[in-house]
Every structure is written in structure tokens, then in C-alpha cells.
Design an enzyme around this catalytic site. Structure first.
Site, PDB file in Angstrom:
ATOM      1  CE  LYS A  29      -5.079  54.069 -11.475  1.00  0.00           C
ATOM      2  NZ  LYS A  29      -5.718  54.797 -12.576  1.00  0.00           N
ATOM      3  CE  LYS A  37      -8.083  63.347  -5.980  1.00  0.00           C
ATOM      4  NZ  LYS A  37      -6.997  63.271  -6.962  1.00  0.00           N
ATOM      5  CE  LYS A  96     -19.967  58.003 -11.795  1.00  0.00           C
ATOM      6  NZ  LYS A  96     -20.819  58.965 -12.446  1.00  0.00           N
TER       7      LYS A  96
END
Ligand code: TRP
Length: 329
Positions: free
Chosen positions: A111, A193, A196
Site C-alpha cells: 500500500k 480477489k 469492492k
């Protein structure tokens, strides 16, 4: 009964990846465990996020969890920010956690590479997660395999804290993971995967028509260019979903029709869509009822927070005393 704790981010409505990969297991664990479940809104602010929708996404996730079968009488369901002891314990643990252990986390490395200005909260994220668990002295934690490294760090933090501040009588058990049998659920793009943020999901409360609209263009075995090309079910993402949503005979039939090019992918999708809609119908109904009474949902969360906080306060009394703080007079 062993204490179970788990958390989920307030991403709004739950999708079938969350449901199959985690929440069905949360529901099952309630029977033989003393479980607590938390919507981790404070974890959700460690990246850029929309403050205007945080509250509604939090309530929507609560509704999905209740609709999926969490029983708040047995297992308190609450919102992380409603129990301030989470961040208190997180700070105390932050003070005794080596920076290097945080910098090694693969999720942080991934990240932080994608952001120019890295919030310190992204680095200390796993400490807050450890605090969530240790606050309730939970022994078992259902998590996905992407969270195993964070859980390992939580064990390390518990071990070190016990050795430093409570070597005579450990306060924190070392929490063990419970992995779900459902392997990671891929998104409808068949590439990543289900998530959202990637827009490749099916929500658990979507209408039969909406489910069909999403499945119809979904990626299948690329070998099946036309209806007459045979395929390999094992590499098709939709076949994987059949295994979760269709009865065994159908799964077998579908595989046969794919290998022999009896059915086209669209036929296979139609059956999957119907079975998925049928499986999700009860969740959709309960969710509609709860959505119609938000005050009931908020009362459930308030009760959950009260019960969780009682446990959290007990732990914090011991932790503060062991770490040497002056007691409030
Ligand atoms: N980090 C977890 C995730 O993204 C969510 C989480 C926060 C959690 N606190 C937790 C999971 C404590 C288990 C236990 O999925």
C-alpha cells in the site's frame, strides 16, 4: 468456551466474497464460541476515504452482518470507534513495538508503494488490529490468509508485552487464526480477489435481475470462444461459484456440459444466477426489514458496544496497572 474475535471494514454492503470467505464462518462459530464481532471503522480511515459516507457504510455493514445470521444476543456486534479502549490500547502497544516489525508487513509495503504521502496510520494499522484482539483476550481469530502476517505480529506483540510487564502471570493469550475452508473468492473479472474497490463484486442483497446483469458479461474460460469450443471447468471462475451456490448434481452437470461443449457459457450463467439469487433471497429480505428500521440497528450496535466495553475496561485496568500508570484517584 473459547473467545473468538474478528473485524470487518465498513465497506457498505457485504459482497459474496466476504460472505463465502468469512461471514458464513463467523455465523457458524457463534455456536461453540464466545464471539465478539466488530466493524472496524478506525481501520477504514488509514487510506483516503469519504467521510460523508463512513457512517452509512458502517450501518449498512451492520445490516448485512445481521441479515447474514449474526445473532447479537449471543455475539455482541459493535462499532470499533464506539469503544475508545481500542485506540487507548493501540497507543500503549505502539510505544513498545519496534518500527522494523511494522515496516516488514507486506500489506504496508504494497500500500505504501502506491501512495505518495504515507499516513503513519497505515504503518501502525496492525497494532490497532492487535489491540482489537488483545483487548478481549481473544484466543481464536477467523481471518483470511491476507491477514495471517498481521495476526502473527499480534502474537509477537502479546508475547513481548507479557514478558515485559507480566512475566509472572501472562495477561494476553497468543491469538490463533481460524482459516476458512472457502479459498479466496475471485472477482467477476476473473483477475483479482473480489473486492469492492475493484468493482468486481456481487452484493449479498442484489436483486435477481441485478445479479444476472453482473454474471452475464463475467469472464469465463477463454478457450470457450464460441458455444462449440469445449472448456475446462476447473479454470473457470464461474464454475468455482457454482460449487458454492449450486447443488452437487448441478455442479457435476455443469462441468460435463462445459467439457463437452453441450452448453454455452450463457446457459451455465443462467443456472448460476438463479441459484445465487435463491441462496441470497433470505439475506435480501432480512436486510430490507432492517434497512426500514435503522433505529433498531443502532440500538443493537449500542448494546453491543456496552457489552464489549465492559470487557475492554476490565482488560485496561490490568494493562494500565501492569504498565505502571498512576491510578485515577
Ligand atoms: N485487518 C482486517 C481486514 O482488513 C480487519 C480487522 C481489523 C480484523 N481488526 C481485526 C480482523 C481484528 C480480525 C481481528 O480484513
Amino acid at each position: 468456551m473459547a473467545r473468538v474475535f474478528s473485524g470487518i471494514q465498513p465497506s457498505g454492503e457485504m459482497h459474496i466474497g466476504n460472505w463465502l470467505g468469512a461471514i458464513q464462518n463467523w455465523v457458524a462459530l457463534q455456536d461453540a464460541h464466545d464471539a465478539l464481532y466488530c466493524i472496524v471503522d478506525q481501520h477504514a480511515i488509514t487510506g483516503s476515504y469519504d467521510p460523508a459516507s463512513l457512517a452509512s457504510r458502517t450501518r449498512e455493514m451492520a445490516i448485512s452482518l445481521l441479515a447474514a445470521g449474526l445473532d447479537p444476543e449471543r455475539s455482541p456486534l459493535y462499532v470499533q470507534s464506539h469503544v475508545p479502549e481500542h485506540t487507548e490500547l493501540a497507543w500503549l502497544l505502539t510505544s513498545v513495538t519496534p518500527l522494523g516489525e511494522l515496516e516488514r508487513m507486506t500489506q504496508f509495503k504494497d500500500k505504501s508503494q502506491r501512495t505518495e504521502s504515507i499516513p503513519a496510520g497505515l504503518l501502525s494499522y496492525p497494532i490497532l488490529m492487535a489491540a482489537d484482539i488483545l483487548l478481549y483476550r481473544a484466543e481464536r481469530v477467523p481471518v483470511g490468509d491476507d491477514q495471517l502476517q498481521h495476526l502473527e505480529l499480534a502474537r509477537e506483540i502479546a508475547r513481548r508485552w507479557n514478558a515485559t510487564f507480566a512475566s509472572d502471570a501472562p495477561v494476553f493469550p497468543e491469538p490463533q487464526p481460524i482459516l476458512t475452508t472457502a479459498s479466496r473468492i475471485m472477482g467477476l473479472d476473473g483477475e483479482a480477489k473480489m473486492s469492492k474497490s475493484l468493482g468486481n463484486t456481487v452484493g449479498v442483497t442484489e436483486s435477481p435481475e441485478a445479479i444476472w446483469q453482473k454474471l452475464r458479461p463475467a469472464k469465463t474460460d477463454p478457450a470457450r470462444q464460441t458455444k462449440r469450443d469445449p472448456g475446462t471447468p476447473e479454470i473457470c471462475n464461474l464454475y468455482a461459484l457454482h460449487r458454492h451456490f449450486s447443488p452437487a448434481e448441478t455442479v457435476e452437470h455443469v462441468a460435463e456440459q462445459c467439457r463437452t461443449a453441450g452448453w454455452g457459457c450463457i446457459d451455465c450463467k443462467r443456472v448460476l444466477s438463479d441459484n445465487m439469487a435463491a441462496a441470497l433471497a433470505p439475506i435480501r429480505e432480512r436486510s430490507a426489514e432492517l434497512t426500514a428500521s435503522p433505529e433498531r440497528v443502532d440500538a443493537i450496535l449500542a448494546d453491543g458496544a456496552t457489552r464489549a466495553r465492559r470487557l475492554a475496561q476490565e482488560t485496561m485496568l490490568v494493562v494500565r496497572e501492569r504498565m505502571g500508570f498512576l491510578r485515577e484517584g
